[in-house]
Design a protein around this motif. Structure first.
Motif, PDB file in Angstrom:
ATOM      1  N   GLY A 110      -0.125   4.937   3.977  1.00  0.00           N
ATOM      2  CA  GLY A 110      -0.666   3.766   3.291  1.00  0.00           C
ATOM      3  C   GLY A 110      -2.167   3.863   3.088  1.00  0.00           C
ATOM      4  O   GLY A 110      -2.701   3.426   2.067  1.00  0.00           O
ATOM      5  N   ARG A 114       0.816  -1.214   0.000  1.00  0.00           N
ATOM      6  CA  ARG A 114       0.000   0.000   0.000  1.00  0.00           C
ATOM      7  C   ARG A 114       0.856   1.273   0.000  1.00  0.00           C
ATOM      8  O   ARG A 114       0.340   2.368   0.153  1.00  0.00           O
ATOM      9  N   PHE A 167      -4.886  -5.854  -3.243  1.00  0.00           N
ATOM     10  CA  PHE A 167      -3.633  -5.746  -2.499  1.00  0.00           C
ATOM     11  C   PHE A 167      -3.273  -7.113  -1.922  1.00  0.00           C
ATOM     12  O   PHE A 167      -4.044  -8.076  -2.036  1.00  0.00           O
ATOM     13  N   PRO A 223      -9.360  -3.683  -1.237  1.00  0.00           N
ATOM     14  CA  PRO A 223      -8.710  -2.374  -1.180  1.00  0.00           C
ATOM     15  C   PRO A 223      -9.041  -1.585   0.077  1.00  0.00           C
ATOM     16  O   PRO A 223      -8.264  -0.728   0.488  1.00  0.00           O
ATOM     17  N   GLN A 224     -10.187  -1.854   0.700  1.00  0.00           N
ATOM     18  CA  GLN A 224     -10.579  -1.111   1.889  1.00  0.00           C
ATOM     19  C   GLN A 224     -11.521  -1.969   2.723  1.00  0.00           C
ATOM     20  O   GLN A 224     -12.001  -3.017   2.280  1.00  0.00           O
ATOM     21  N   SER A 268      -3.777   3.983  -0.611  1.00  0.00           N
ATOM     22  CA  SER A 268      -4.779   2.973  -0.975  1.00  0.00           C
ATOM     23  C   SER A 268      -5.989   3.629  -1.611  1.00  0.00           C
ATOM     24  O   SER A 268      -6.541   3.136  -2.608  1.00  0.00           O
TER      25      SER A 268
END
Length: 837
Positions: free
Chosen positions: A94, A77, A114, A457-458, A98
């Motif tokens: 990071g 990230r 990721f 990603p999140q 991201s």
């Protein structure tokens, strides 16, 4: 239960979802492009190491030019990079990067993945990289992406055959990708994963090569290209009125924290792809040549192909709703195709296209941005059926997490419909936080137990609403994150992520408390209430040889969002000590031991981050010279804050005010990191700064990058920067000028002062300098020659000019004791009693 449901919903999503963003309203040309993508059954995966490594031109070409389902797998990230827009570094950087990657994918049409690999800083060799990364875990994540995303084509950004030529992370990403090509198809490789998700055979793998890998354009022109294909990634999209290169530049410019804004490129541009695995396409201008990317790829897909041929041939840009009956026919056919992978992907995509054709605005929102467990929240569901269509549309129900609300209301054309619901926030609702920061990992690898989360990603949105429609007898489902929506009088309608936070957040007034002697210090702890009428007990935890008073404080805060300060006294031990102090608020319901941080930039959604409520405490002999410091900020760092924390008086000066500021009142003037890279006008004030040093002051210039920099602007004497750095934070720092005042006064610098450093010693060292400069330190990474350009000091008139590439911007915020002692000596170079005008 709560998190598992959210994960099952979020993992079905096939497009980039950015919390806190307005629902995308597609125009007729955009709907047509989505239909082209729906009609293409091919998948490409781009693999590299960091945010901003990706080739947005090729990703956009794959997604928008070929209409392929395309994703970028960034192994890290980007936590270890620098930040050009603020002071966030490490984990917080990071988080920013991201989000920047997701904004880039929302622009170029790709998806984002990721792994658990952590960007621990610059690495010179993949051997070092793979020592820090847990290779097994990173490979497991790569294989998970391949086995679930199922790419036909993989494209590596970097060369796996040239270790040591570039960043070790870069080469490692390519090496792991090449290894994964075969492992993904092997049922014996990570067998539990293979049993659960199946294996996958990628058809072919390329390296996205260019002249850079050959040293020059001339060498590349002469290179044997028989094992390469090339594609024109500079194509123009008439439907959009924009070229692929322009889309690429817009996506690239999302990486603001790295300063990668770029202008739109127009015209033909060849991208070269060298075959690594699989068969070379006969058509050397098509990555997917020989791969069936039509609906005939799946059993039962011929009927869908026939309908789609007609839909695309007769699409009415003035009234996209005309094709809804045909799309509903396709929906019926989709249920019978014998390929669950494509069935799931295309079913969700088709539902989104159908609602877009009908001009439907679908949204779920709240009137508060934050909530705590047990709160009662008012939600608003909004659906507007705007298209002049003959379709009959009924909202049957809305499923919010695990709760269904029956609606069963027919929607009238172009009429705004709203429904209201009050919900109770579950007692086990997870706090909103980047999932990879919830547990403590290692230097090289984040700790994430849940398989579905690891490559996302999140974190999933706190609340997700699924709207179930009946459209002409067919069920169509659309999912929306619940967002906070409000109106700013100056800007208009704004959306932010709706988040769940602890009842209380706690933070220390400083990130570091440094004790130069045994005297106690008074400090504050700030408690912020996340709810009305917060009651609890605030307690601090310190090592046994430290003493804190009082032992605890009972707190009572009446209003949500209100902060209160509570004072304590801390007494250090009578010896050198380095430790952490932590804070906790205990209420009847929760143990609150985290600091809430909001990262708020206009190019990414608002980010809510929870980090441990702690501060570093250090007892180390520290003598300061003059303490009145001027600071000129560069790219952004926390050096001013760090100096303030240990007793310096720091004034930040805007370069525009240098003409009118009396610099002679300051004991030292410090210029922030990359200032000459990012502040183009700074060079105009060099004579003022150099005159200040000549009159008896100390001028300290911190590191700048060598790229496109006029070295004449850096110093009053000759200096030339390199790209060389020392990445091993425990490498020897040899004092080669032991009699110089900077290592003797006011603090005696020894080898012990170079212990406990973080990430690196320094970067972009000077490689040439004039005879006016004294060299102080020599250091090097293993197997390399010593570098002496990390700290250069030149007498200048009555004062001193200092150029330093040592990473003070990392060491001081990290509370490294020896770094403070050494930097204090630099600031004290010119006697504060000098008679300056």
């Amino acid at each position: 239960m709560f998190r598992n449901y959210i994960l099952s919903i979020v993992c079905l999503l096939c497009t980039v979802s950015l919390f806190g963003q307005s629902p995308k309203q597609l125009s007729a040309p955009e709907i047509y492009e989505e239909l082209e993508k729906f009609n293409f059954l091919g998948t490409a995966l781009y693999v590299a190491a960091h945010p901003d490594d990706e080739n947005t031109r090729l990703i956009s070409y794959l997604s928008n030019g070929l209409h392929a389902r395309t994703a970028y797998l960034s192994l890290t990230r980007g936590d270890g990079g620098q930040n050009l827009i603020g002071t966030e570094i490490r984990e917080l950087l990071g988080v920013i990067r991201s989000q920047e990657l997701q904004m880039a994918r929302a622009t170029d049409g790709g998806q984002q993945f990721f792994t658990r690999a952590n960007d621990f800083g610059y690495s010179k060799h993949p051997d070092e990289t793979l020592e820090f990364w847990d290779k097994d875990k990173v490979m497991e994540d790569i294989l998970y992406v391949i086995r679930t995303f199922k790419p036909d084509v993989i494209v590596n950004r970097f060369d796996h055959r040239t270790p040591g030529r570039t960043h070790g992370h870069h080469t490692s990403s390519a090496m792991l990708s090449v290894e994964a090509f075969d492992l993904a198809a092997d049922p014996k490789a990570y067998p539990e994963q293979a049993k659960k998700h199946g294996t996958w055979q990628v058809t072919r793998q390329f390296m996205n090569t260019s002249w850079w890998f050959y040293g020059s354009r001339e060498n590349f022109d002469k290179a044997d290209k028989s094992n390469m294909i090339s594609v024109d990634a500079g194509i123009y999209y008439p439907v959009r009125g924009i070229s692929n290169g322009e889309i690429s530049s817009l996506a690239r410019s999302k990486h603001r924290s790295q300063g990668f804004g770029s202008s739109g490129a127009r015209g033909s541009y060849q991208e070269y792809l060298e075959l690594l695995n699989g068969s070379l396409p006969e058509n050397k201008e098509n990555l997917f040549d020989g791969i069936n990317t039509t609906w005939t790829r799946v059993k039962g897909g011929q009927k869908i192909k026939d309908i789609m041929d007609d839909v695309l041939a007769n699409f009415n840009f003035k009234n996209p709703s005309e094709i809804v009956p045909q799309l509903l026919q396709i929906k019926s056919q989709l249920s019978s195709i014998q390929n669950d992978h494509w069935k799931d992907i295309k079913s969700e995509h088709l539902d989104a296209i159908i609602t877009a054709c009908l001009g439907m605005h679908i949204e779920a929102s709240t009137e508060v941005q934050q909530c705590t467990r047990g709160d009662s929240i008012d939600l608003t569901y909004e659906v507007t059926f705007r298209s002049p269509s003959n379709s009959n549309c009924t909202l049957e129900s809305v499923r919010l997490n695990q709760q269904d609300q029956e609606i069963s209301e027919a929607l009238e054309a172009n009429t705004q419909n709203k429904w209201f619901k009050k919900i109770g926030v579950a007692s086990d609702a997870p706090f909103s936080n980047p999932y990879w920061l919830n547990e403590t990992g290692t230097l090289g690898t984040y700790k994430v137990e849940e398989e579905k989360l690891r490559t996302m990603p999140q974190s999933p949105s706190s609340y997700v609403a699924t709207f179930n429609f009946d459209i002409d007898g067919q069920n169509v489902a659309v999912t929306r994150d619940v967002n906070y929506r409000y109106v700013d009088p100056a800007i208009g309608e704004i959306r932010q992520p709706f988040v769940v936070i602890p009842e209380a957040s706690v933070k220390f007034s400083k990130e570091l408390y440094l004790f130069g002697d045994g005297a106690s210090q008074k400090f504050d702890v700030i408690v912020k209430s996340g709810k009305e009428n917060l009651k609890g007990r605030l307690q601090l935890n310190v090592p046994n040889d430290w003493k804190v008073e009082p032992a605890f404080v009972d707190i009572e805060i009446p209003l949500r969002g209100q902060e209160q300060n509570f004072s304590f006294n801390l007494t250090p031990p009578n010896k050198v000590s380095e430790a952490f102090i932590s804070a906790v608020v205990k209420t009847d319901n929760e143990t609150c031991n985290q600091t809430l941080i909001n990262i708020d930039y206009d190019h990414i959604p608002l980010q809510t981050v929870l980090r441990p409520a702690e501060s570093k405490i250090v007892r180390v002999p520290l003598v300061k010279g003059g303490t009145n410091i001027a600071y000129i900020m560069g790219a952004g760092d926390k050096v001013p804050e760090s100096l303030t924390n240990v007793g310096y008086s720091v004034s930040e000066i805007d370069i525009a005010n240098l003409n009118t500021t009396n610099l002679n009142q300051y004991d030292a003037v410090v210029i922030g990191i990359r200032a000459y890279n990012t502040k183009k006008d700074l060079k105009l004030y060099n004579q003022i700064l150099w005159d200040y040093a000549h009159d008896g002051g100390t001028l300290v210039v911190q590191y700048n990058t060598s790229r496109r920099l006029n070295f004449d602007m850096l110093a009053p004497y000759d200096i030339k920067l390199s790209r060389k750095r020392v990445t091993d934070e425990v490498s020897n720092m040899d004092i080669i000028n032991p009699n110089h005042i900077v290592v003797n006064s006011p603090n005696k610098i020894t080898d012990k002062d170079f212990e406990s450093w973080v990430q690196e010693r320094g970067l972009y060292f000077a490689e040439e300098w004039g005879p006016e400069f004294d060299t102080i330190i020599a250091c090097n990474d293993k197997g390399e020659d010593p570098l002496q350009g990390s700290l250069l000091i030149a007498p200048h008139g009555k004062g001193h000019f200092v150029y330093t590439s040592i990473s003070w911007f990392r060491q001081l915020p990290a509370g490294v004791p020896g770094a403070y002692r050494f930097f204090a000596n630099i600031l004290a170079l010119s006697d504060s009693d000098n008679d300056r005008p």
